[in-house]
Motif scaffolding. Structure first.
Motif, PDB file in Angstrom:
ATOM      1  N   ASP A 149     -96.103 -75.251  16.278  1.00  0.00           N
ATOM      2  CA  ASP A 149     -97.103 -74.550  17.080  1.00  0.00           C
ATOM      3  C   ASP A 149     -98.303 -75.456  17.392  1.00  0.00           C
ATOM      4  O   ASP A 149     -98.754 -76.235  16.542  1.00  0.00           O
ATOM      5  CB  ASP A 149     -97.610 -73.317  16.341  1.00  0.00           C
ATOM      6  CG  ASP A 149     -96.536 -72.274  16.096  1.00  0.00           C
ATOM      7  OD1 ASP A 149     -95.456 -72.377  16.718  1.00  0.00           O
ATOM      8  OD2 ASP A 149     -96.774 -71.350  15.291  1.00  0.00           O
ATOM      9  N   GLY A 150     -98.802 -75.316  18.617  1.00  0.00           N
ATOM     10  CA  GLY A 150    -100.031 -76.007  18.988  1.00  0.00           C
ATOM     11  C   GLY A 150     -99.897 -77.492  19.221  1.00  0.00           C
ATOM     12  O   GLY A 150    -100.905 -78.195  19.291  1.00  0.00           O
ATOM     13  N   ASP A 169     -98.009 -71.916  21.765  1.00  0.00           N
ATOM     14  CA  ASP A 169     -99.211 -72.669  22.158  1.00  0.00           C
ATOM     15  C   ASP A 169     -98.966 -74.177  22.255  1.00  0.00           C
ATOM     16  O   ASP A 169     -99.865 -74.971  21.984  1.00  0.00           O
ATOM     17  CB  ASP A 169    -100.361 -72.391  21.189  1.00  0.00           C
ATOM     18  CG  ASP A 169    -100.718 -70.915  21.124  1.00  0.00           C
ATOM     19  OD1 ASP A 169    -100.802 -70.283  22.192  1.00  0.00           O
ATOM     20  OD2 ASP A 169    -100.899 -70.393  20.010  1.00  0.00           O
ATOM     21  N   CYS A 170     -97.767 -74.562  22.639  1.00  0.00           N
ATOM     22  CA  CYS A 170     -97.441 -75.975  22.841  1.00  0.00           C
ATOM     23  C   CYS A 170     -97.677 -76.368  24.297  1.00  0.00           C
ATOM     24  O   CYS A 170     -97.663 -75.525  25.189  1.00  0.00           O
ATOM     25  CB  CYS A 170     -95.984 -76.255  22.472  1.00  0.00           C
ATOM     26  SG  CYS A 170     -95.607 -76.113  20.717  1.00  0.00           S
ATOM     27  N   GLY A 198     -97.472 -68.518  24.901  1.00  0.00           N
ATOM     28  CA  GLY A 198     -98.613 -69.394  25.151  1.00  0.00           C
ATOM     29  C   GLY A 198     -98.275 -70.858  25.315  1.00  0.00           C
ATOM     30  O   GLY A 198     -99.169 -71.705  25.259  1.00  0.00           O
ATOM     31  N   SER A 199     -96.999 -71.185  25.523  1.00  0.00           N
ATOM     32  CA  SER A 199     -96.602 -72.581  25.685  1.00  0.00           C
ATOM     33  C   SER A 199     -96.414 -72.915  27.154  1.00  0.00           C
ATOM     34  O   SER A 199     -96.045 -72.063  27.963  1.00  0.00           O
ATOM     35  CB  SER A 199     -95.305 -72.864  24.913  1.00  0.00           C
ATOM     36  OG  SER A 199     -95.534 -72.828  23.527  1.00  0.00           O
ATOM     37  N   GLU A 247    -109.111 -76.732  23.523  1.00  0.00           N
ATOM     38  CA  GLU A 247    -109.546 -75.332  23.642  1.00  0.00           C
ATOM     39  C   GLU A 247    -110.017 -75.022  25.044  1.00  0.00           C
ATOM     40  O   GLU A 247    -109.914 -73.918  25.523  1.00  0.00           O
ATOM     41  CB  GLU A 247    -110.673 -75.070  22.647  1.00  0.00           C
ATOM     42  CG  GLU A 247    -110.203 -75.090  21.189  1.00  0.00           C
ATOM     43  CD  GLU A 247    -111.358 -75.011  20.218  1.00  0.00           C
ATOM     44  OE1 GLU A 247    -112.515 -74.955  20.695  1.00  0.00           O
ATOM     45  OE2 GLU A 247    -111.108 -75.000  19.004  1.00  0.00           O
TER      46      GLU A 247
END
Length: 278
Positions: A136-137, A119-120, A100-101, A278
């Motif tokens: 993460d994120g 998620d980066c 998800g990055s 988001e």
């Protein structure tokens, strides 16, 4: 032997001038070490558990990185149609999408041995150096630099043109740490092992370094080298000791950082940022 013991053994031999840089065992250990860095299994610094903002360097990890440079010759590699010269190729980012990055084209550079979590978002141009950890994120925005061994937590926002300094040497020196949930405004500079406490919001163009005092209006304390957690911080200037010099007309000022609690307005802005992500 453990990976730490293997690296320590190579370091001792290197210090004694008894290390064969071309030996297969040496390269096997160091490439296992680089894989562990990229996976986040080993880190250049870790929290000590002695309270928030308390971190210590893993000297053996920094020694491993220095050994990589000492044992690998310079070769030519290709990136984006450009030939560059380094001891290692850039990191293989082909699996980023699976976790998800995202790393956008035209100048997003991640060196081998850096960890980038799930998620980066890495916007171009940006640079993440060997030994760095990006949780993460986290968002690494355009023109950002994450220096060697810097530790960036989860759900961090690095504003555009932010510099996170690297501390590779001395090996016992704690690198820059930006803890979970921090938001750094555009143009911030964090250097020399400074620790930014979790969930803090830092105004744009703020310089955070151990040489500049942090006037914390929450604890009524002056801090050096750290910004406590849950703070809103911004750059201000206070009168300097050279303000009465004849050569300086008027007054002279030196930088300082002022820290306050997180007000409702700041929390709402943080929530809006989460909605945008988001």
């Amino acid at each position: 032997m453990s990976l730490e013991a293997d690296v320590a053994d190579l370091w001792a031999r290197h210090e004694a001038g008894d290390l064969d840089a071309d030996a297969h065992h040496v390269h096997d250990v160091l490439h296992e070490f680089l894989d562990a860095l990229e996976a986040g299994d080993v880190r250049a610094a870790e929290p000590t558990g002695d309270g928030p903002g308390r971190w210590e360097a893993n000297a053996w990890v920094k020694q491993g990185i220095l050994l990589v440079f000492a044992t690998h010759g310079i070769d030519q590699y290709e990136y984006g149609g450009v030939t560059y010269n380094d001891v290692l190729p850039l990191q293989d980012t082909s699996d980023y999408g699976q976790r998800g990055s995202r790393n956008t084209p035209d100048g997003t550079v991640v060196r081998t041995g850096a960890h980038v979590g799930a998620d980066c978002i890495l916007m171009s141009p940006s640079f993440v150096n060997i030994g760095a950890y990006v949780g993460d994120g986290t968002l690494v925005d355009s023109c950002d630099t994450v220096g060697s061994c810097a530790q960036i937590g989860a759900d961090v926002k690095l504003g555009a043109n932010t510099l996170i300094g690297g501390v590779l040497e001395p090996v016992e020196g704690t690198p820059v740490v930006v803890e979970d949930g921090v938001s750094l405004g555009a143009g911030c500079r964090v250097t020399s092992g400074f620790v930014v406490g979790e969930n803090s919001v830092v105004g744009e163009n703020t310089l955070l370094t151990p040489r500049i005092p942090v006037y914390d209006l929450v604890d009524d304390e002056v801090y050096y080298g750290e910004l406590p957690a849950e703070r809103r911080a911004f750059q201000r200037y206070v009168e300097s000791s050279v303000s009465d010099e004849d050569l300086i007309p008027g007054a002279a000022y030196k930088p300082a950082v002022v820290a306050t609690d997180l007000g409702e307005e700041t929390l709402e802005a943080t929530e809006r940022e989460e909605v945008l992500r988001e």
